[in-house]
Design an enzyme around this catalytic site. Structure first.
Site, mmCIF file in Angstrom:
data_model
loop_
_atom_site.group_PDB
_atom_site.id
_atom_site.type_symbol
_atom_site.label_atom_id
_atom_site.label_comp_id
_atom_site.label_asym_id
_atom_site.label_seq_id
_atom_site.Cartn_x
_atom_site.Cartn_y
_atom_site.Cartn_z
ATOM 1 C CD GLU A 1 -7.910 -3.673 -0.111
ATOM 2 O OE1 GLU A 1 -6.876 -3.296 -0.423
ATOM 3 O OE2 GLU A 1 -8.631 -5.242 0.515
ATOM 4 C CG HIS B 1 -2.367 -1.569 1.080
ATOM 5 N ND1 HIS B 1 -2.832 -2.003 -0.125
ATOM 6 C CD2 HIS B 1 -2.190 -1.986 2.070
ATOM 7 C CE1 HIS B 1 -3.024 -3.004 0.256
ATOM 8 N NE2 HIS B 1 -3.240 -2.722 1.461
ATOM 9 C CG HIS C 1 -7.602 -1.013 2.505
ATOM 10 N ND1 HIS C 1 -8.009 -2.446 3.517
ATOM 11 C CD2 HIS C 1 -6.398 -1.494 2.557
ATOM 12 C CE1 HIS C 1 -7.331 -3.187 3.457
ATOM 13 N NE2 HIS C 1 -6.554 -2.583 2.712
HETATM 14 C C1 BGC Z 1 -3.356 -7.149 2.071
HETATM 15 C C2 BGC Z 1 -3.355 -7.113 3.108
HETATM 16 C C3 BGC Z 1 -2.810 -6.481 4.781
HETATM 17 C C4 BGC Z 1 -4.627 -5.384 4.383
HETATM 18 C C5 BGC Z 1 -4.219 -4.649 5.433
HETATM 19 C C6 BGC Z 1 -4.665 -5.956 2.080
HETATM 20 O O1 BGC Z 1 -4.939 -5.165 1.369
HETATM 21 O O2 BGC Z 1 -3.296 -7.074 0.936
HETATM 22 O O3 BGC Z 1 -2.204 -8.418 3.036
HETATM 23 O O4 BGC Z 1 -2.583 -6.974 5.409
HETATM 24 O O5 BGC Z 1 -4.966 -4.868 2.529
HETATM 25 O O6 BGC Z 1 -3.516 -4.407 5.194
#
Ligand code: BGC
Length: 346
Positions: A311, A103, A174
């Site tokens: 997402e 991210h 998210h």
């Molecule tokens: C990821 C996860 C992560 C989560 C929160 C998701 O998009 O794929 O691996 O733990 O976001 O950070």
């Protein structure tokens, strides 16, 4: 309408912005991360239910790497080793997760304070201007995220970015949904349908795609016939074991280049259904495997699987993976994408 929420660790003022419609839906946003702070929709009795996980102060949003409701940019999900190459030039971003970037690293746009360009009762536009090489990404980039709440109880998210250099952009949101109510525990009982006949398997430890595009047939990833999130979440299948559940990119079975319906979720407790549309190629279906213990409002502690995320995105690590569509944004040509979450009762 907006009100002060509090201050972040840098003493910046974080505000809550509220949109409402005439069909009983209220959505609140934050300038921190252009975040969706709360989504309230009516249940089958017409009573408002909070269907997204939330924190009651800016510092929790800043501190916790749960990304509740945040806009993730420039690049959603993983980049192997945080390194990518564009036209022979190597760029490096923050490798914040087991040696890889997740991210966009610790200081991605989910942790930045955005500006509000425009707000009406049913629409708000957040903007952020990133400098060349901010977080390692090339280009002075102007970002805009437009949220709209329609009278049909839809929340639409339009992403726009314009760079003055060739770059990579892969934006998402998210939000963790819990249609039974944000403080009702695990979403394993939710019914879910996803229009995806392939998914991208990951390597055991780090959640990076192997590069393979595998059929979902006969695997826990087959949501083409509606089933509960919990039914196969602990199946005897390596891919769900690696991730402690679902944390995978599903390849949407697209029929056009435009915005299409790709998922439906339903919670019988409230009768609330959510339909989702996007123009993206992929969706990270994440069942909140790594949440648990975070403090919510009124002392509530979030539990594992307390929410699920859809997402919408380019595939994780697509900038490095020859087998995936590469997210390249040319200088002067806008990046644009749209995702809609619609709520109803049955
Ligand atoms: C990821 C996860 C992560 C989560 C929160 C998701 O998009 O794929 O691996 O733990 O976001 O950070």
């Amino acid at each position: 309408m907006y009100q002060l929420f509090g201050k972040d660790s840098k003493k910046q003022e974080i505000y809550i912005y509220t949109l409402t419609n005439k069909s009983g839906m209220t959505v609140r946003f934050l300038n921190l991360g252009a975040t969706i702070h709360e989504i309230w929709v009516p249940n089958k009795e017409g009573q408002p239910v909070l269907v997204s996980t939330t924190y009651d102060n800016p510092r929790s949003y800043e501190r916790e790497y749960t990304y509740f409701g945040a806009v993730v940019a420039p690049y959603a999900n993983r980049i192997a080793k945080g390194i990518f190459e564009i036209d022979g030039q190597v760029y490096k971003t923050d490798a914040n997760m087991q040696g890889h970037s997740l991210h966009s690293g610790r200081n991605g746009l989910s942790k930045k304070v955005w500006d509000v360009k425009e707000q009406t009762n049913q629409k708000i536009v957040f903007t952020y201007d990133a400098k060349d090489l901010e977080q390692g990404f090339p280009g002075n980039i102007h970002y805009e995220v437009t949220y709209e709440v329609t009278d049909e109880n839809e929340l639409s998210i339009s992403y726009y970015a314009l760079s003055d250099k060739k770059t990579t952009i892969n934006m998402t949101n998210h939000t963790y949904f819990n249609l039974a109510g944000a403080f009702s525990g695990s979403v394993e009982g939710h019914e879910l349908w996803i229009k995806a006949s392939h998914y991208t398997p990951v390597n055991p430890a780090k959640g990076l795609p192997t590069g393979e595009i595998a059929p979902v047939d006969g695997t826990p990833f087959d949501f083409r016939v509606t089933k509960t999130i919990g039914r196969d979440i602990r199946a005897d299948f390596d891919q769900v074991r690696y991730a402690q559940g679902y944390d995978h990119n599903l390849v949407i079975d697209k029929e056009t280049e435009g915005v299409e319906k790709f998922a439906t979720a339903y919670a019988k407790e409230t009768g609330i259904q959510m339909d989702a549309w996007t123009d993206c190629l992929g969706v990270q279906f994440y069942a909140g495997n790594f949440i648990g213990g975070q403090k919510g409002p009124n002392g509530y502690r979030y539990v594992k699987h307390n929410g699920f995320c859809l997402e919408t995105q380019y595939f994780p690590n697509a900038i490095n993976e020859a087998n995936f569509v590469r997210p390249i944004t040319e200088a002067g040509i806008p990046y644009e994408s749209k995702t809609v979450y619609g709520f109803s009762c049955k």
